[in-house]
Design a protein around this motif. Structure first.
Motif, PDB file in Angstrom:
ATOM      1  N   PHE A  33       7.088  -4.024  -6.903  1.00  0.00           N
ATOM      2  CA  PHE A  33       7.890  -3.829  -5.698  1.00  0.00           C
ATOM      3  C   PHE A  33       6.977  -3.606  -4.490  1.00  0.00           C
ATOM      4  O   PHE A  33       6.010  -2.846  -4.574  1.00  0.00           O
ATOM      5  N   LEU A  34       7.309  -4.271  -3.403  1.00  0.00           N
ATOM      6  CA  LEU A  34       6.543  -4.114  -2.164  1.00  0.00           C
ATOM      7  C   LEU A  34       7.177  -3.007  -1.336  1.00  0.00           C
ATOM      8  O   LEU A  34       8.327  -3.115  -0.909  1.00  0.00           O
ATOM      9  N   VAL A  35       6.418  -1.933  -1.110  1.00  0.00           N
ATOM     10  CA  VAL A  35       6.894  -0.784  -0.345  1.00  0.00           C
ATOM     11  C   VAL A  35       6.231  -0.806   1.031  1.00  0.00           C
ATOM     12  O   VAL A  35       4.999  -0.835   1.134  1.00  0.00           O
ATOM     13  N   VAL A  36       7.051  -0.787   2.060  1.00  0.00           N
ATOM     14  CA  VAL A  36       6.559  -0.849   3.443  1.00  0.00           C
ATOM     15  C   VAL A  36       6.968   0.417   4.178  1.00  0.00           C
ATOM     16  O   VAL A  36       8.128   0.833   4.124  1.00  0.00           O
ATOM     17  N   SER A  37       6.011   1.059   4.842  1.00  0.00           N
ATOM     18  CA  SER A  37       6.298   2.259   5.625  1.00  0.00           C
ATOM     19  C   SER A  37       5.533   2.216   6.942  1.00  0.00           C
ATOM     20  O   SER A  37       4.390   1.747   6.997  1.00  0.00           O
ATOM     21  N   GLN A  38       6.179   2.695   7.981  1.00  0.00           N
ATOM     22  CA  GLN A  38       5.606   2.648   9.321  1.00  0.00           C
ATOM     23  C   GLN A  38       4.764   3.878   9.604  1.00  0.00           C
ATOM     24  O   GLN A  38       5.183   5.017   9.343  1.00  0.00           O
ATOM     25  N   LYS A  39       3.564   3.677  10.126  1.00  0.00           N
ATOM     26  CA  LYS A  39       2.665   4.791  10.423  1.00  0.00           C
ATOM     27  C   LYS A  39       3.202   5.639  11.573  1.00  0.00           C
ATOM     28  O   LYS A  39       3.771   5.114  12.529  1.00  0.00           O
ATOM     29  N   SER A  41       1.460   7.094  13.697  1.00  0.00           N
ATOM     30  CA  SER A  41       0.649   6.809  14.881  1.00  0.00           C
ATOM     31  C   SER A  41       1.168   5.616  15.663  1.00  0.00           C
ATOM     32  O   SER A  41       0.788   5.402  16.824  1.00  0.00           O
ATOM     33  N   GLY A  42       2.045   4.815  15.020  1.00  0.00           N
ATOM     34  CA  GLY A  42       2.585   3.634  15.692  1.00  0.00           C
ATOM     35  C   GLY A  42       1.625   2.472  15.729  1.00  0.00           C
ATOM     36  O   GLY A  42       1.862   1.484  16.428  1.00  0.00           O
ATOM     37  N   THR A  43       0.531   2.557  14.962  1.00  0.00           N
ATOM     38  CA  THR A  43      -0.494   1.508  14.987  1.00  0.00           C
ATOM     39  C   THR A  43      -0.305   0.432  13.934  1.00  0.00           C
ATOM     40  O   THR A  43      -1.124  -0.464  13.811  1.00  0.00           O
ATOM     41  N   GLY A  44       0.744   0.529  13.165  1.00  0.00           N
ATOM     42  CA  GLY A  44       0.961  -0.488  12.151  1.00  0.00           C
ATOM     43  C   GLY A  44       1.772   0.026  10.980  1.00  0.00           C
ATOM     44  O   GLY A  44       2.470   1.040  11.087  1.00  0.00           O
ATOM     45  N   GLU A  45       1.668  -0.659   9.841  1.00  0.00           N
ATOM     46  CA  GLU A  45       2.446  -0.323   8.655  1.00  0.00           C
ATOM     47  C   GLU A  45       1.552  -0.296   7.424  1.00  0.00           C
ATOM     48  O   GLU A  45       0.509  -0.949   7.385  1.00  0.00           O
ATOM     49  N   TYR A  46       1.995   0.456   6.441  1.00  0.00           N
ATOM     50  CA  TYR A  46       1.372   0.421   5.122  1.00  0.00           C
ATOM     51  C   TYR A  46       2.176  -0.536   4.250  1.00  0.00           C
ATOM     52  O   TYR A  46       3.407  -0.459   4.193  1.00  0.00           O
ATOM     53  N   HIS A  47       1.493  -1.431   3.560  1.00  0.00           N
ATOM     54  CA  HIS A  47       2.122  -2.331   2.592  1.00  0.00           C
ATOM     55  C   HIS A  47       1.443  -2.089   1.254  1.00  0.00           C
ATOM     56  O   HIS A  47       0.250  -2.382   1.096  1.00  0.00           O
ATOM     57  N   VAL A  48       2.184  -1.551   0.303  1.00  0.00           N
ATOM     58  CA  VAL A  48       1.604  -1.247  -1.010  1.00  0.00           C
ATOM     59  C   VAL A  48       2.467  -1.851  -2.112  1.00  0.00           C
ATOM     60  O   VAL A  48       3.692  -1.927  -1.996  1.00  0.00           O
ATOM     61  N   ASP A  49       1.811  -2.279  -3.189  1.00  0.00           N
ATOM     62  CA  ASP A  49       2.511  -2.827  -4.358  1.00  0.00           C
ATOM     63  C   ASP A  49       2.666  -1.723  -5.395  1.00  0.00           C
ATOM     64  O   ASP A  49       1.684  -1.053  -5.755  1.00  0.00           O
ATOM     65  N   ARG A  50       3.886  -1.534  -5.878  1.00  0.00           N
ATOM     66  CA  ARG A  50       4.148  -0.467  -6.834  1.00  0.00           C
ATOM     67  C   ARG A  50       4.997  -0.987  -7.995  1.00  0.00           C
ATOM     68  O   ARG A  50       5.944  -1.741  -7.789  1.00  0.00           O
ATOM     69  N   THR A  51       4.661  -0.544  -9.196  1.00  0.00           N
ATOM     70  CA  THR A  51       5.474  -0.836 -10.369  1.00  0.00           C
ATOM     71  C   THR A  51       6.357   0.376 -10.654  1.00  0.00           C
ATOM     72  O   THR A  51       6.226   1.428 -10.024  1.00  0.00           O
ATOM     73  N   TYR A  52       7.240   0.232 -11.638  1.00  0.00           N
ATOM     74  CA  TYR A  52       8.122   1.354 -11.984  1.00  0.00           C
ATOM     75  C   TYR A  52       7.318   2.553 -12.475  1.00  0.00           C
ATOM     76  O   TYR A  52       7.702   3.705 -12.240  1.00  0.00           O
ATOM     77  N   ASN A 126       4.592  17.259  -0.999  1.00  0.00           N
ATOM     78  CA  ASN A 126       3.702  17.000  -2.129  1.00  0.00           C
ATOM     79  C   ASN A 126       2.766  15.835  -1.815  1.00  0.00           C
ATOM     80  O   ASN A 126       3.195  14.788  -1.323  1.00  0.00           O
ATOM     81  N   LYS A 127       1.500  16.021  -2.130  1.00  0.00           N
ATOM     82  CA  LYS A 127       0.496  15.001  -1.818  1.00  0.00           C
ATOM     83  C   LYS A 127       0.774  13.681  -2.530  1.00  0.00           C
ATOM     84  O   LYS A 127       0.386  12.606  -2.057  1.00  0.00           O
ATOM     85  N   ALA A 128       1.462  13.748  -3.671  1.00  0.00           N
ATOM     86  CA  ALA A 128       1.758  12.531  -4.431  1.00  0.00           C
ATOM     87  C   ALA A 128       2.623  11.563  -3.637  1.00  0.00           C
ATOM     88  O   ALA A 128       2.531  10.347  -3.811  1.00  0.00           O
ATOM     89  N   VAL A 129       3.484  12.090  -2.752  1.00  0.00           N
ATOM     90  CA  VAL A 129       4.352  11.228  -1.945  1.00  0.00           C
ATOM     91  C   VAL A 129       3.512  10.385  -0.996  1.00  0.00           C
ATOM     92  O   VAL A 129       3.708   9.162  -0.872  1.00  0.00           O
ATOM     93  N   GLU A 130       2.558  11.026  -0.344  1.00  0.00           N
ATOM     94  CA  GLU A 130       1.660  10.309   0.570  1.00  0.00           C
ATOM     95  C   GLU A 130       0.858   9.252  -0.177  1.00  0.00           C
ATOM     96  O   GLU A 130       0.686   8.125   0.310  1.00  0.00           O
ATOM     97  N   ILE A 131       0.377   9.605  -1.367  1.00  0.00           N
ATOM     98  CA  ILE A 131      -0.421   8.654  -2.152  1.00  0.00           C
ATOM     99  C   ILE A 131       0.397   7.433  -2.531  1.00  0.00           C
ATOM    100  O   ILE A 131      -0.053   6.294  -2.394  1.00  0.00           O
ATOM    101  N   LEU A 132       1.625   7.648  -3.001  1.00  0.00           N
ATOM    102  CA  LEU A 132       2.445   6.513  -3.413  1.00  0.00           C
ATOM    103  C   LEU A 132       2.757   5.585  -2.246  1.00  0.00           C
ATOM    104  O   LEU A 132       2.794   4.369  -2.400  1.00  0.00           O
ATOM    105  N   LEU A 133       2.959   6.151  -1.076  1.00  0.00           N
ATOM    106  CA  LEU A 133       3.371   5.347   0.076  1.00  0.00           C
ATOM    107  C   LEU A 133       2.205   4.662   0.787  1.00  0.00           C
ATOM    108  O   LEU A 133       2.417   3.639   1.453  1.00  0.00           O
ATOM    109  N   THR A 134       1.001   5.198   0.653  1.00  0.00           N
ATOM    110  CA  THR A 134      -0.100   4.698   1.488  1.00  0.00           C
ATOM    111  C   THR A 134      -1.330   4.222   0.729  1.00  0.00           C
ATOM    112  O   THR A 134      -2.094   3.420   1.259  1.00  0.00           O
TER     113      THR A 134
END
Length: 369
Positions: A33-39, A41-52, A126-134
């Motif tokens: 799954f492709l997870v997209v989140s907006q920074k 800072s407004g400088t762009g987005e994070y695009h990360v690939d995640r499995t279940y 929780n730090k794990a949330v930041e890791i999964l998203l970024t």
């Protein structure tokens, strides 16, 4: 290899309400799954690939925060059951609307899971949330230690505590209401799923009949045969329109109210788990009080300390739980309202388009008279 995550003081660097699961990539039996989140800072987005496995990793890290005060009073967002490319009948039944072969509802369910966590005042830290998203590295292969939530959910003997009389009328009423709503929400989702599956079958049948009518078309210059063939062609077009209409109706039902009912059912189960955890803590508190009353002089002081610690912990859990119930109810009302509004809007639009199409077919038949 990524370091072990055990912190709860981090803050997100992305906008939690804008998290999106935009697409699914299939590689054999593996879904990514492709997870997209907006920074922020407004400088762009994070695009990360995640499995279940990555989503499960996040959930287990959230469950393992045993040192966070009041964590047993938190209503944890519900992670959907694992989607499979070639799912068994049992897996399909467990997934419900999320297993109909369309990935949009499943992506929306994962999206809602992440947004609820990111917006939560405790879980979102929780730090794990930041890791999964970024993080560019997939975290899901790491092992997570067993925690109190695993033990509680797996201990069959603990289920007897579900019927334990509560000392707080608020929570006793909430448990009774939740028991009713959990069953009702599950039943509503199952019945509506039956409706959607029937609509899909009707659409397929209309398509088959539309194709079959073309077999009745006969070549030649015989006026009767030509007239009959023309009627068959027009009828085929009508049934093809019926197929498209019913397909749209089924998709609308699935992606709006169907998804809403699925989320409602899983949310009620999540609240049920929280109420059960609190009840278990209540039983522990009552046991500590009895032990303190019956303790012999040599152990009296230690038992009193244990009782006070249990009372303080239970009071904190109850405070968090009451806030969670209030937040949970407001979010549920908004979610269901949104699902119903979207359902009505989509079906009205489809009905209008279908009415226009059928009117054209009617005019065509009148022209043949």
């Amino acid at each position: 290899m990524m370091e072990e995550v055990n912190e709860v003081t981090s803050s997100l660097s992305v906008h939690g309400h804008n998290i999106k699961v935009t697409e699914v990539l299939k590689d054999g039996d593996t879904l990514t799954f492709l997870v997209v989140s907006q920074k922020l800072s407004g400088t762009g987005e994070y695009h990360v690939d995640r499995t279940y496995d990555d989503f499960e990793w996040l959930q287990q890290h959230l469950f393992s925060q045993e040192d966070v005060p009041g964590i047993q009073g938190v209503i944890f967002p519900s992670l959907p059951a694992k989607a499979q490319v070639n799912a068994s009948a049992k897996a399909m039944k467990q997934l419900g609307f999320l297993g109909l072969g369309e990935w949009l509802p499943y992506c929306k369910a994962l999206e809602s899971f992440l947004r609820q966590i990111a917006a939560h005042s405790i879980l979102g830290k929780n730090k794990a949330v930041e890791i999964l998203l970024t993080s560019s590295d997939p975290p899901g292969r790491q092992r997570v230690k067993k925690n109190i939530f695993n033990r509680l959910s797996q201990a069959v003997e603990e289920r007897r505590k579900e019927s334990h009389k509560d000392v707080d009328e608020f929570f006793q009423s909430e448990r009774v209401l939740n028991l009713v709503l959990t069953g009702s929400a599950k039943t509503a989702a199952e019945r509506f799923l039956d409706v959607v599956q029937s609509e899909q079958k009707i659409a397929v049948a209309c398509g088959h009949f539309s194709a079959s009518l073309h077999l009745c078309v006969e070549p030649g210059e015989d006026p009767d045969k030509q007239a009959f063939s023309q009627v068959c062609v027009k009828l085929s077009e009508v049934f093809d329109s019926m197929k498209k209409n019913m397909t749209s109706v089924a998709e609308n039902n699935m992606n709006t109210l169907g998804l809403g009912l699925d989320m409602e059912s899983r949310c009620q189960e999540a609240e049920k788990e929280m109420l059960f955890r609190r009840t278990c803590k209540l039983v522990e508190l009552e046991t500590a009080r009895r032990n303190a009353e019956k303790a012999k002089p040599l152990k009296k002081a230690a038992m009193e300390e244990a009782k006070k610690a249990a009372e303080a912990e239970f009071d904190h859990i109850c405070g968090v739980a009451k806030q969670e119930v209030a937040r949970f109810k407001a979010a549920r009302v908004e979610m269901l309202q949104q699902a119903l509004v979207q359902w009505c809007e989509k079906q009205l639009l489809t009905a209008k388009e279908s009415a226009d199409q059928f009117y054209q077919h009617l005019q065509a038949f009148r022209g043949m008279a």
